[in-house]
Motif scaffolding. Structure first.
Motif, PDB file in Angstrom:
ATOM      1  N   ARG A   1       0.834  -1.193   0.000  1.00 36.69           N
ATOM      2  CA  ARG A   1       0.000   0.000   0.000  1.00 36.69           C
ATOM      3  C   ARG A   1       0.871   1.246   0.000  1.00 36.69           C
ATOM      4  NH1 ARG A   1      -0.973   1.302   5.780  1.00 36.69           N
ATOM      5  NH2 ARG A   1      -3.024   2.178   5.311  1.00 36.69           N
TER       6      ARG A   1
ATOM      7  N   TYR B   1       2.109  -0.407  -8.710  1.00 41.11           N
ATOM      8  CA  TYR B   1       1.491  -1.720  -8.826  1.00 41.11           C
ATOM      9  C   TYR B   1       0.863  -1.913 -10.208  1.00 41.11           C
ATOM     10  CZ  TYR B   1       1.748  -0.445  -3.899  1.00 41.11           C
ATOM     11  OH  TYR B   1       2.171   0.041  -2.684  1.00 41.11           O
TER      12      TYR B   1
ATOM     13  N   THR C   1      -3.378   0.417  -3.564  1.00 43.41           N
ATOM     14  CA  THR C   1      -2.909  -0.963  -3.432  1.00 43.41           C
ATOM     15  C   THR C   1      -2.937  -1.604  -4.814  1.00 43.41           C
ATOM     16  OG1 THR C   1      -5.057  -2.033  -3.119  1.00 43.41           O
ATOM     17  CG2 THR C   1      -4.061  -0.993  -1.176  1.00 43.41           C
ATOM     18  N   PRO C   2      -2.454  -2.828  -4.950  1.00 40.98           N
ATOM     19  CA  PRO C   2      -2.559  -3.496  -6.255  1.00 40.98           C
ATOM     20  C   PRO C   2      -3.998  -3.670  -6.717  1.00 40.98           C
ATOM     21  CG  PRO C   2      -0.922  -4.589  -4.898  1.00 40.98           C
ATOM     22  CD  PRO C   2      -1.612  -3.601  -4.012  1.00 40.98           C
ATOM     23  N   GLN C   3      -4.964  -3.642  -5.783  1.00 43.82           N
ATOM     24  CA  GLN C   3      -6.361  -3.893  -6.131  1.00 43.82           C
ATOM     25  C   GLN C   3      -7.176  -2.621  -6.352  1.00 43.82           C
ATOM     26  OE1 GLN C   3      -4.897  -5.474  -3.331  1.00 43.82           O
ATOM     27  NE2 GLN C   3      -4.395  -7.218  -4.645  1.00 43.82           N
ATOM     28  N   HIS C   4      -6.841  -1.516  -5.651  1.00 39.34           N
ATOM     29  CA  HIS C   4      -7.747  -0.380  -5.700  1.00 39.34           C
ATOM     30  C   HIS C   4      -7.043   0.938  -5.375  1.00 39.34           C
ATOM     31  CE1 HIS C   4      -7.989  -1.702  -1.392  1.00 39.34           C
ATOM     32  NE2 HIS C   4      -7.722  -0.414  -1.236  1.00 39.34           N
TER      33      HIS C   4
END
Length: 238
Positions: free
Chosen positions: A3, A104, A227-230
């Protein structure tokens, strides 16, 4: 979890100890497992030179220097005179006013945001003037007390001028946003300055895009977490 954190517009000053305390708690709680912290300007309410012996500045420098992660700083319209001496004491790396990060797998443009407010022509003229290097060197060569008086007068003038401006004028210009993101070929933009926290969806270069705006730390904290997701805009109490 990977993050990266972004904050802006804390406007730290001795008259607002609750904000300072909230920021120090944020550093203790949120940064321990983060990859990096980016401060996108206006960390301080005013900055008249790295030689200012303000104890608040020393306290913040020590707290930032002690962090277990890299800290990056983009100048705001309030602290654009923050220099290499203070950055070194704080362990911060100074970045240009527009910086593209690879986070990311995403290309993300970060900036303070004041250059996007092109409808505020009076402010943009003022900005061009005070960002002249010769004028900055002249100001920083003045005695500290004189710089303090000048800064106080300028801050009062700015507040008075903003009271007479339409709210829309002080927000970003949509065309300036589109042109800036297209120029950098990014689909994500993170900035502060406007004190209007939000996530805006738009289309840039024919692709879905997002503009994430950080909030000012007036009554609560504000950060953006990537983050890698959002990418998330998060508010939290001091």
């Amino acid at each position: 979890m990977s993050r990266t954190l972004f904050i802006a517009d804390l406007h730290l000053c001795q008259q607002e100890p609750a904000i300072t305390a909230g920021f120090l708690r944020f550093l203790q709680r949120e940064t321990q497992d983060a990859d990096a912290l980016y401060i996108l300007g206006d960390l301080f309410e005013a900055w008249i030179g790295d030689d200012d012996p303000n104890p608040l500045h020393q306290q913040i420098a020590a707290a930032l220097q002690a962090l277990p992660l890299p800290v990056y700083f983009i100048h705001g319209n309030r602290d654009f005179l923050l220099g290499k001496r203070y950055a070194s004491a704080s362990g911060m790396q100074l970045l240009p006013e527009e910086q593209v990060l690879n986070l990311y797998g995403r290309s993300v443009l970060i900036m303070h945001g004041d250059t996007l407010c092109t409808d505020d022509e009076g402010y943009q003229r003022f900005r061009r003037k005070v960002h002249q290097r010769w004028l900055q060197r002249l100001f920083l060569a003045l005695p500290l007390r004189l710089r303090q008086r000048i800064a106080l007068r300028m801050r009062d003038s700015s507040k008075d001028a903003n009271q007479h401006k339409a709210v829309e004028i002080m927000d970003v210009n949509p065309q300036a946003v589109m042109e800036t993101m297209a120029r950098h070929q990014v689909q994500w933009l993170i900035h502060g300055h406007t004190h209007r926290p939000a996530v805006h969806t738009l289309t840039v270069n024919g692709q879905p895009a997002e503009r994430l705006v950080l909030g000012a730390w007036h009554s609560e904290g504000s950060m953006i977490e990537v983050t890698p997701q959002h990418l998330s805009l998060i508010h939290f109490p001091f």
